[in-house]
Design a protein around this motif. Structure first.
Motif, PDB file in Angstrom:
ATOM      1  N   GLN A  45       5.479  10.068  -9.328  1.00  0.00           N
ATOM      2  CA  GLN A  45       4.938  10.536 -10.610  1.00  0.00           C
ATOM      3  C   GLN A  45       4.705  12.044 -10.567  1.00  0.00           C
ATOM      4  O   GLN A  45       5.023  12.765 -11.520  1.00  0.00           O
ATOM      5  CB  GLN A  45       3.631   9.813 -10.940  1.00  0.00           C
ATOM      6  CG  GLN A  45       3.815   8.364 -11.326  1.00  0.00           C
ATOM      7  CD  GLN A  45       2.473   7.638 -11.447  1.00  0.00           C
ATOM      8  OE1 GLN A  45       1.430   8.143 -11.056  1.00  0.00           O
ATOM      9  NE2 GLN A  45       2.529   6.417 -11.970  1.00  0.00           N
ATOM     10  N   TRP A  46       4.144  12.530  -9.459  1.00  0.00           N
ATOM     11  CA  TRP A  46       3.899  13.971  -9.334  1.00  0.00           C
ATOM     12  C   TRP A  46       5.231  14.723  -9.332  1.00  0.00           C
ATOM     13  O   TRP A  46       5.379  15.734 -10.003  1.00  0.00           O
ATOM     14  CB  TRP A  46       3.112  14.265  -8.052  1.00  0.00           C
ATOM     15  CG  TRP A  46       2.650  15.695  -7.966  1.00  0.00           C
ATOM     16  CD1 TRP A  46       1.455  16.199  -8.383  1.00  0.00           C
ATOM     17  CD2 TRP A  46       3.385  16.808  -7.427  1.00  0.00           C
ATOM     18  NE1 TRP A  46       1.398  17.558  -8.139  1.00  0.00           N
ATOM     19  CE2 TRP A  46       2.578  17.949  -7.549  1.00  0.00           C
ATOM     20  CE3 TRP A  46       4.643  16.948  -6.862  1.00  0.00           C
ATOM     21  CZ2 TRP A  46       2.975  19.212  -7.128  1.00  0.00           C
ATOM     22  CZ3 TRP A  46       5.053  18.210  -6.438  1.00  0.00           C
ATOM     23  CH2 TRP A  46       4.221  19.317  -6.565  1.00  0.00           C
ATOM     24  N   LEU A  47       6.204  14.216  -8.583  1.00  0.00           N
ATOM     25  CA  LEU A  47       7.520  14.860  -8.520  1.00  0.00           C
ATOM     26  C   LEU A  47       8.215  14.843  -9.885  1.00  0.00           C
ATOM     27  O   LEU A  47       8.925  15.782 -10.237  1.00  0.00           O
ATOM     28  CB  LEU A  47       8.385  14.211  -7.445  1.00  0.00           C
ATOM     29  CG  LEU A  47       7.962  14.522  -6.005  1.00  0.00           C
ATOM     30  CD1 LEU A  47       8.626  13.566  -5.021  1.00  0.00           C
ATOM     31  CD2 LEU A  47       8.271  15.968  -5.651  1.00  0.00           C
ATOM     32  N   ALA A  48       8.001  13.790 -10.669  1.00  0.00           N
ATOM     33  CA  ALA A  48       8.576  13.724 -12.014  1.00  0.00           C
ATOM     34  C   ALA A  48       7.946  14.783 -12.927  1.00  0.00           C
ATOM     35  O   ALA A  48       8.614  15.341 -13.797  1.00  0.00           O
ATOM     36  CB  ALA A  48       8.375  12.332 -12.611  1.00  0.00           C
ATOM     37  N   ARG A  49       6.689  15.073 -12.701  1.00  0.00           N
ATOM     38  CA  ARG A  49       5.984  16.082 -13.491  1.00  0.00           C
ATOM     39  C   ARG A  49       6.506  17.491 -13.189  1.00  0.00           C
ATOM     40  O   ARG A  49       6.438  18.383 -14.021  1.00  0.00           O
ATOM     41  CB  ARG A  49       4.482  16.010 -13.190  1.00  0.00           C
ATOM     42  CG  ARG A  49       3.613  16.740 -14.182  1.00  0.00           C
ATOM     43  CD  ARG A  49       2.113  16.545 -13.965  1.00  0.00           C
ATOM     44  NE  ARG A  49       1.774  15.167 -13.700  1.00  0.00           N
ATOM     45  CZ  ARG A  49       0.985  14.758 -12.678  1.00  0.00           C
ATOM     46  NH1 ARG A  49       0.453  15.621 -11.857  1.00  0.00           N
ATOM     47  NH2 ARG A  49       0.725  13.486 -12.510  1.00  0.00           N
ATOM     48  N   TYR A  50       7.022  17.699 -11.967  1.00  0.00           N
ATOM     49  CA  TYR A  50       7.523  19.003 -11.536  1.00  0.00           C
ATOM     50  C   TYR A  50       8.964  18.860 -11.044  1.00  0.00           C
ATOM     51  O   TYR A  50       9.236  18.869  -9.857  1.00  0.00           O
ATOM     52  CB  TYR A  50       6.630  19.584 -10.435  1.00  0.00           C
ATOM     53  CG  TYR A  50       5.201  19.742 -10.893  1.00  0.00           C
ATOM     54  CD1 TYR A  50       4.825  20.795 -11.726  1.00  0.00           C
ATOM     55  CD2 TYR A  50       4.226  18.815 -10.522  1.00  0.00           C
ATOM     56  CE1 TYR A  50       3.527  20.925 -12.180  1.00  0.00           C
ATOM     57  CE2 TYR A  50       2.920  18.945 -10.962  1.00  0.00           C
ATOM     58  CZ  TYR A  50       2.579  19.999 -11.786  1.00  0.00           C
ATOM     59  OH  TYR A  50       1.297  20.131 -12.231  1.00  0.00           O
ATOM     60  N   PRO A  51       9.922  18.739 -11.977  1.00  0.00           N
ATOM     61  CA  PRO A  51      11.305  18.433 -11.601  1.00  0.00           C
ATOM     62  C   PRO A  51      12.018  19.528 -10.801  1.00  0.00           C
ATOM     63  O   PRO A  51      13.047  19.261 -10.192  1.00  0.00           O
ATOM     64  CB  PRO A  51      12.002  18.199 -12.945  1.00  0.00           C
ATOM     65  CG  PRO A  51      11.128  18.835 -13.956  1.00  0.00           C
ATOM     66  CD  PRO A  51       9.734  18.800 -13.418  1.00  0.00           C
ATOM     67  N   LEU A 101      11.329   6.493  -2.795  1.00  0.00           N
ATOM     68  CA  LEU A 101      11.132   7.499  -3.843  1.00  0.00           C
ATOM     69  C   LEU A 101      12.359   7.579  -4.749  1.00  0.00           C
ATOM     70  O   LEU A 101      12.229   7.684  -5.974  1.00  0.00           O
ATOM     71  CB  LEU A 101      10.842   8.865  -3.217  1.00  0.00           C
ATOM     72  CG  LEU A 101       9.451   9.033  -2.590  1.00  0.00           C
ATOM     73  CD1 LEU A 101       9.390  10.311  -1.750  1.00  0.00           C
ATOM     74  CD2 LEU A 101       8.364   9.045  -3.658  1.00  0.00           C
ATOM     75  N   VAL A 102      13.549   7.504  -4.158  1.00  0.00           N
ATOM     76  CA  VAL A 102      14.787   7.524  -4.936  1.00  0.00           C
ATOM     77  C   VAL A 102      14.850   6.300  -5.853  1.00  0.00           C
ATOM     78  O   VAL A 102      15.233   6.394  -7.018  1.00  0.00           O
ATOM     79  CB  VAL A 102      16.024   7.607  -4.010  1.00  0.00           C
ATOM     80  CG1 VAL A 102      17.316   7.349  -4.776  1.00  0.00           C
ATOM     81  CG2 VAL A 102      16.064   8.976  -3.324  1.00  0.00           C
ATOM     82  N   SER A 103      14.418   5.139  -5.346  1.00  0.00           N
ATOM     83  CA  SER A 103      14.432   3.913  -6.165  1.00  0.00           C
ATOM     84  C   SER A 103      13.476   4.029  -7.356  1.00  0.00           C
ATOM     85  O   SER A 103      13.633   3.324  -8.342  1.00  0.00           O
ATOM     86  CB  SER A 103      14.086   2.683  -5.323  1.00  0.00           C
ATOM     87  OG  SER A 103      12.691   2.599  -5.078  1.00  0.00           O
ATOM     88  N   GLY A 149       0.828  -1.214   0.000  1.00  0.00           N
ATOM     89  CA  GLY A 149       0.000   0.000   0.000  1.00  0.00           C
ATOM     90  C   GLY A 149       0.856   1.256   0.000  1.00  0.00           C
ATOM     91  O   GLY A 149       0.558   2.236  -0.692  1.00  0.00           O
ATOM     92  N   ASP A 150       1.934   1.210   0.785  1.00  0.00           N
ATOM     93  CA  ASP A 150       2.874   2.331   0.818  1.00  0.00           C
ATOM     94  C   ASP A 150       3.542   2.506  -0.544  1.00  0.00           C
ATOM     95  O   ASP A 150       3.754   3.632  -1.002  1.00  0.00           O
ATOM     96  CB  ASP A 150       3.965   2.106   1.876  1.00  0.00           C
ATOM     97  CG  ASP A 150       3.420   1.972   3.289  1.00  0.00           C
ATOM     98  OD1 ASP A 150       2.311   2.477   3.564  1.00  0.00           O
ATOM     99  OD2 ASP A 150       4.107   1.340   4.120  1.00  0.00           O
ATOM    100  N   GLN A 151       3.879   1.396  -1.189  1.00  0.00           N
ATOM    101  CA  GLN A 151       4.541   1.455  -2.496  1.00  0.00           C
ATOM    102  C   GLN A 151       3.662   2.170  -3.518  1.00  0.00           C
ATOM    103  O   GLN A 151       4.147   2.988  -4.302  1.00  0.00           O
ATOM    104  CB  GLN A 151       4.891   0.050  -2.981  1.00  0.00           C
ATOM    105  CG  GLN A 151       5.993  -0.599  -2.173  1.00  0.00           C
ATOM    106  CD  GLN A 151       6.212  -2.057  -2.544  1.00  0.00           C
ATOM    107  OE1 GLN A 151       5.562  -2.593  -3.441  1.00  0.00           O
ATOM    108  NE2 GLN A 151       7.140  -2.700  -1.851  1.00  0.00           N
ATOM    109  N   ALA A 152       2.363   1.891  -3.497  1.00  0.00           N
ATOM    110  CA  ALA A 152       1.441   2.540  -4.437  1.00  0.00           C
ATOM    111  C   ALA A 152       1.373   4.044  -4.164  1.00  0.00           C
ATOM    112  O   ALA A 152       1.395   4.852  -5.106  1.00  0.00           O
ATOM    113  CB  ALA A 152       0.054   1.915  -4.335  1.00  0.00           C
TER     114      ALA A 152
END
Length: 171
Positions: free
Chosen positions: A89-95, A129-131, A79-82
Motif C-alpha cells: 500500500q505504501w509503495l502504491a502511494r509512491y510509485p 509484493l509483486v502478487s 502475519g507476514d502477508q499483513a
C-alpha cells in the motif's frame, strides 16, 4: 656525561611524542542508527518524516518493514502477508520509489547455506509484493545470510530475530 643524558632524554621524549601522535581519536559525529533519517531531506519540522522518504516508510510501517521466518523456512505466513500488504500500500502511494528486500538468517549453518536461505526469504517477500501489484522492476533483493545480525547471541530469542526479510526503500 651531561651530553649523553640530554641525548637520551631527547630520544625518549621524541619517541613518546611519536607514539602519542598515532593515537586514534574518536569521530566528531557518530553515524546514524539504522533506519534513522540520513539527511535533512528525510525529516521535516519537529522530526516528522518527509512523505515518501525511508524515514516515512519506517514510521508508517511501525515495525512491519520486517517479516520473520521459522528455522530453515522461507514461506510467507498470515502475519507476514499483513505486513507485506501494508508495504505494498505504501509503495502504491509512491510509485516512483524503489525498494530492496534484504534476506537474513541466524548464525547456525554454513555461510553458503545461509546466503542461499536469505536469498529465498528475500525472493519470497518480493514475489508476494509483486502478487499484490507492485511492479517487479521496482524491487530488488539481496541476501546477507548470517553476516548482519540484528540481535547478538546464540539462543532461540536472538536466532528468531535474525531470521528475517527487511524492506528498505531507495531513491
Amino acid at each position: 656525561m651531561p651530553a649523553p643524558v640530554k641525548l637520551g632524554t631527547l630520544l625518549l621524549l621524541s619517541g613518546a611524542l611519536a607514539i602519542s601522535a598515532c593515537k586514534t581519536k574518536p569521530p566528531k559525529e557518530l553515524p546514524p542508527e539504522p533506519g534513522a533519517p540520513t539527511s535533512s531531506t528525510d525529516t521535516g519540522q519537529l522530526g516528522a518524516a518527509v512523505p515518501g522518504s525511508q524515514a516515512d516508510f519506517v514510521q508508517i510501517m511501525a515495525g512491519q518493514d520486517t517479516i520473520y521466518f521459522d528455522t530453515d523456512r522461507y514461506d510467507i505466513d498470515s502475519g507476514d502477508q499483513a505486513a507485506l500488504a501494508k508495504q505494498a500500500q505504501w509503495l502504491a502511494r509512491y510509485p516512483a520509489k524503489r525498494a530492496t528486500v534484504e534476506g537474513h538468517s541466524d548464525e547456525r549453518g554454513t555461510r553458503e547455506y545461509n546466503i542461499a536461505l536469505g536469498e529465498r526469504r528475500a525472493n519470497a517477500a518480493k514475489n508476494y509484493l509483486v502478487s499484490l501489484g507492485v511492479d517487479p522492476s521496482r524491487l530488488s533483493t539481496v541476501s546477507y545470510g548470517k553476516e548482519r545480525p540484528v540481535a547478538l547471541g546464540s539462543d532461540q530469542q536472538a536466532w528468531a530475530q535474525n531470521r528475517r526479510a527487511v524492506t528498505v526503500t531507495i531513491d
